[in-house]
Design an enzyme around this catalytic site. Structure first.
Site, PDB file in Angstrom:
ATOM      1  CB  CYS A 173       4.223 -61.621 -27.960  1.00 61.09           C
ATOM      2  SG  CYS A 173       2.657 -61.814 -27.012  1.00 61.09           S
ATOM      3  N   GLY A 227       8.679 -71.208 -34.331  1.00 65.60           N
ATOM      4  CA  GLY A 227       7.420 -71.395 -35.227  1.00 65.60           C
ATOM      5  C   GLY A 227       7.419 -71.993 -36.653  1.00 65.60           C
ATOM      6  CD  GLU A 260       9.211 -60.812 -30.448  1.00 68.37           C
ATOM      7  OE1 GLU A 260       9.828 -61.730 -30.715  1.00 68.37           O
ATOM      8  OE2 GLU A 260       8.219 -60.668 -29.874  1.00 68.37           O
ATOM      9  CD  GLU A 281      -1.937 -66.647 -30.713  1.00 69.93           C
ATOM     10  OE1 GLU A 281      -1.111 -65.454 -30.593  1.00 69.93           O
ATOM     11  OE2 GLU A 281      -3.210 -66.706 -30.615  1.00 69.93           O
ATOM     12  CE  LYS A 288       9.711 -77.458 -24.800  1.00 63.84           C
ATOM     13  NZ  LYS A 288      10.166 -76.624 -23.750  1.00 63.84           N
ATOM     14  N   GLY A 342       5.373 -68.691 -29.411  1.00 64.00           N
ATOM     15  CA  GLY A 342       6.934 -68.619 -29.173  1.00 64.00           C
ATOM     16  C   GLY A 342       7.398 -67.891 -30.361  1.00 64.00           C
ATOM     17  CB  SER A 343      10.783 -67.208 -31.619  1.00 69.97           C
ATOM     18  OG  SER A 343      11.360 -68.443 -31.485  1.00 69.97           O
TER      19      SER A 343
HETATM   20  P1  NAD Z   1      11.270 -69.761 -28.356  1.00 69.13           P
HETATM   21  O1  NAD Z   1      10.510 -70.107 -29.719  1.00 69.13           O
HETATM   22  O2  NAD Z   1      12.682 -70.071 -28.248  1.00 69.13           O
HETATM   23  O3  NAD Z   1      10.652 -70.905 -27.166  1.00 69.13           O
HETATM   24  C1  NAD Z   1       9.363 -71.183 -27.315  1.00 69.13           C
HETATM   25  C2  NAD Z   1       9.099 -72.833 -26.659  1.00 69.13           C
HETATM   26  O4  NAD Z   1       9.415 -73.497 -27.806  1.00 69.13           O
HETATM   27  C3  NAD Z   1       9.775 -73.012 -25.493  1.00 69.13           C
HETATM   28  O5  NAD Z   1       9.235 -73.884 -24.817  1.00 69.13           O
HETATM   29  C4  NAD Z   1      10.962 -73.811 -26.223  1.00 69.13           C
HETATM   30  O6  NAD Z   1      11.594 -74.824 -25.382  1.00 69.13           O
HETATM   31  C5  NAD Z   1      10.255 -74.571 -27.334  1.00 69.13           C
HETATM   32  N1  NAD Z   1      11.176 -74.699 -28.467  1.00 69.13           N
HETATM   33  C6  NAD Z   1      12.084 -74.661 -28.880  1.00 69.13           C
HETATM   34  N2  NAD Z   1      12.662 -75.184 -30.080  1.00 69.13           N
HETATM   35  C7  NAD Z   1      11.911 -75.899 -30.284  1.00 69.13           C
HETATM   36  C8  NAD Z   1      11.706 -76.840 -31.381  1.00 69.13           C
HETATM   37  N3  NAD Z   1      12.417 -77.214 -32.592  1.00 69.13           N
HETATM   38  N4  NAD Z   1      10.576 -77.666 -31.389  1.00 69.13           N
HETATM   39  C9  NAD Z   1       9.757 -77.523 -30.464  1.00 69.13           C
HETATM   40  N5  NAD Z   1       9.666 -76.602 -29.517  1.00 69.13           N
HETATM   41  C10 NAD Z   1      10.751 -75.950 -29.418  1.00 69.13           C
HETATM   42  O7  NAD Z   1      10.471 -68.570 -27.765  1.00 69.13           O
HETATM   43  P2  NAD Z   1      10.915 -67.987 -26.253  1.00 69.13           P
HETATM   44  O8  NAD Z   1      12.337 -67.200 -26.334  1.00 69.13           O
HETATM   45  O9  NAD Z   1      10.329 -69.032 -25.224  1.00 69.13           O
HETATM   46  O10 NAD Z   1       9.722 -66.732 -26.316  1.00 69.13           O
HETATM   47  C11 NAD Z   1       9.684 -65.532 -26.723  1.00 69.13           C
HETATM   48  C12 NAD Z   1       8.969 -65.554 -28.049  1.00 69.13           C
HETATM   49  O11 NAD Z   1       7.620 -65.887 -27.764  1.00 69.13           O
HETATM   50  C13 NAD Z   1       8.987 -64.236 -28.560  1.00 69.13           C
HETATM   51  O12 NAD Z   1       8.925 -64.135 -30.064  1.00 69.13           O
HETATM   52  C14 NAD Z   1       7.455 -63.833 -28.170  1.00 69.13           C
HETATM   53  O13 NAD Z   1       6.852 -62.568 -29.128  1.00 69.13           O
HETATM   54  C15 NAD Z   1       6.813 -64.911 -28.347  1.00 69.13           C
HETATM   55  N6  NAD Z   1       5.367 -64.927 -27.676  1.00 69.13           N
HETATM   56  C16 NAD Z   1       4.164 -64.767 -28.439  1.00 69.13           C
HETATM   57  C17 NAD Z   1       2.919 -64.731 -27.847  1.00 69.13           C
HETATM   58  C18 NAD Z   1       1.800 -64.717 -28.499  1.00 69.13           C
HETATM   59  O14 NAD Z   1       0.750 -65.042 -28.078  1.00 69.13           O
HETATM   60  N7  NAD Z   1       1.840 -64.204 -29.777  1.00 69.13           N
HETATM   61  C19 NAD Z   1       2.853 -64.769 -26.317  1.00 69.13           C
HETATM   62  C20 NAD Z   1       4.137 -64.856 -25.548  1.00 69.13           C
HETATM   63  C21 NAD Z   1       5.448 -65.056 -26.180  1.00 69.13           C
END
Ligand code: NAD
Length: 491
Positions: free
Chosen positions: A288, A237, A385, A254, A179, A232-233
């Site tokens: 991140c 997670g 963050e 991650e 996704k 993601g966040s």
């Molecule tokens: P987010 O968690 O809001 O969204 C990430 C993804 O998850 C998106 O595609 C979103 O549509 C999806 N999502 C949201 N709710 C969901 C659910 N309930 N079930 C399944 N999927 C869902 O994060 P963001 O705002 O897009 O990205 C920023 C975050 O990502 C920051 O915290 C950043 O540090 C982290 N990040 C981590 C790494 C790493 O490698 N550690 C790399 C890049 C970003």
């Protein structure tokens, strides 16, 4: 010559481009102007079902598993070639839907291609072990794919992050449903284009765009997935991990970070200041592994802050397409959130030595490059963050205090240190609680180096050879050679 960005984008399921089952679409915005840029099919629960069924059927046909691993590797090389061939289109998409410069967008395309060559080269080197059990037995291990890998990526580096997970999954014989992020989905569709052009079997890679709350949530809760890779966040997670626990399937997490660089008194201050500025202002701090905190020895504090303020104030701010140093934040909501962090930091007693506010003169979602000094370890700006161009500066006197400050957040993604003293660097690297430590250069590392978190930054490693371990499970095959006898108890 690159044609202008197309308006209508679709999902890729079972080797075919398609609209959402219910016809819904997502309007994608240009964050540098706040205006609509394009539309993409908005996958819902039915589309997720279809994509998971396609991946399951492809896995059941054993097309990837039964290929000679070197041939699977060559397939990945073809994907890399196709991504390189589309690099200019990808650069434009990343520039317009994500706010990057064209050069950074091109970098995203080439890095994505590199993941496929790196893991393509690894496909025929994923080996089991022969375990000696004496003359009557042959025993060996088989590293086997899990099956259907559900992958969810964030908006900051969507193509690179998707590429690193898909490349590992394919190299090891898994099938994928990915996704893409709803805020910047366009570049990920080129992964589908590249798979199509490379001749990847239908169903092996499915790319959907949809919202987190329905498409993402239904994908990770699906009963027919075997494996989750989430980038993601922290909060998302945590909810995804609950689904993985319910189904008892493995998950790679991650997550976010609040990473600190330590400046020891003997550091090359020029190097430390340049590296920190790159670490926190790259992609407007939406990284991140951003260098979002600086822990500075008291003896060099004033000079470091002065150098950093000069660097921040020299940055040009504007749309990525103009080549400006600092682009927009991804959305109005993100810009408001970052500004709210800054207002709260000032109220808590931190001093904004530069920036701290939105950029009013520009239409899009821009934030001033910001540095807060006199940040206390318990302040929110030191612990949470921000995901924006905001640096928090803290002071230390003794090395142990620097380590305690650097480790003093719920996160543990990265840490950095600046010193010419190798003994001190080694001492500090050993004690910093982080998945990676950068010495004298923030972001030192690459596709070849394992990357991931400790504490609330998650677990599992992406990138490097270690990542492959997340995509296989070990099966042990024990063979009794001699006939007769009742065998022997295990253990
Ligand atoms: P987010 O968690 O809001 O969204 C990430 C993804 O998850 C998106 O595609 C979103 O549509 C999806 N999502 C949201 N709710 C969901 C659910 N309930 N079930 C399944 N999927 C869902 O994060 P963001 O705002 O897009 O990205 C920023 C975050 O990502 C920051 O915290 C950043 O540090 C982290 N990040 C981590 C790494 C790493 O490698 N550690 C790399 C890049 C970003």
């Amino acid at each position: 010559m690159v044609s202008p960005l197309k308006h209508d984008w679709r999902n890729f399921i079972d080797g075919a481009w398609c609209d959402a089952a219910d016809g819904s679409r997502i309007v994608v915005e240009n964050p540098a102007t706040g205006e609509p840029l394009a539309e993409i099919a908005r996958a819902g629960v039915d589309d997720v079902d279809r994509a998971v069924a396609a991946a399951r059927a492809c896995f059941a046909r054993r097309t990837l598993q039964d290929m000679r691993p070197a041939a699977r590797g060559r397939l990945l090389f073809e994907i890399a070639r196709a991504l390189e061939a589309h690099a200019e289109e990808i650069a434009l998409a990343e520039c317009l839907d994500n706010g990057k410069t064209l050069a950074a967008g091109r970098g995203e395309a080439l890095a994505a291609a590199r993941y496929f060559t790196y893991y393509g080269g690894a496909a025929d080197k994923i080996e089991g072990r022969l375990i000696p059990l004496g003359a009557d037995y042959v025993d060996y291990t088989l590293p086997q794919p899990f099956g259907v890998s559900a992958q969810i990526v964030p908006w900051n580096f969507p193509l690179q992050i998707a590429a690193r997970s898909i490349a590992c999954a394919l190299a090891t014989g898994n099938c994928v449903v990915l996704k893409s992020p709803e805020l910047s989905p366009l570049s990920c569709t080129y992964l589908a284009t590249a798979c199509e052009e490379a001749g990847v079997p239908a169903g092996a890679v499915n790319i959907l765009c949809g919202l987190g709350q329905d498409c993402g949530a239904s994908l990770v809760a699906h009963d027919d997935i075997d494996h989750i890779v989430f980038t993601g966040s922290l909060r998302t997670g945590q909810s995804i991990l609950a689904q993985a626990a319910r189904r008892v399937i493995p998950a790679v997490m991650e997550l976010g970070g609040k990473s600190a660089g330590i400046v020891f008194p003997d550091a090359d201050l020029d190097q430390a200041a340049s590296s920190t500025a790159i670490g926190i202002f790259t992609h407007a701090g939406q990284v991140c592994s951003a260098a979002s905190r600086l822990v500075v020895h008291r003896s060099v504090h004033d000079e470091m802050v002065e150098r950093l303020v000069a660097k921040a104030q020299a940055l040009t701010i504007g749309p990525g397409i103009t080549g400006a140093d600092l682009g927009p934040l991804i959305s109005l909501a993100q810009r408001d959130k970052v500004e709210a962090f800054c207002l709260a930091a000032a109220q808590a007693g931190a001093e904004a030595v530069t920036g701290g506010r939105r950029v009013d003169r520009l239409k899009g979602h821009f934030m001033q490059p910001t540095i807060f000094d006199r940040v206390g370890p318990d302040m929110t700006i030191a612990r949470e963050e921000v995901f924006g161009p905001v640096l928090a500066v803290q002071v230390f006197d003794e090395p142990e205090e620097a380590i305690a400050l650097a480790n003093g957040t719920p996160y543990g993604l990265c840490a950095g240190l600046y010193t010419g003293d190798l003994r001190l660097a080694h001492w500090a690297a050993e004690r910093l609680v982080a998945g990676q430590v950068f010495v004298n250069e923030w972001f030192a590392g690459g596709i070849e180096t394992p990357f991931g978190g400790t504490k609330r930054s998650g677990f599992g490693r992406e990138k490097g050879q270690e990542a492959l371990l997340n995509y296989v499970q070990t099966k042990n095959v024990g063979i009794r050679l001699a006939s007769g006898g009742a065998g022997r108890p295990g253990g």
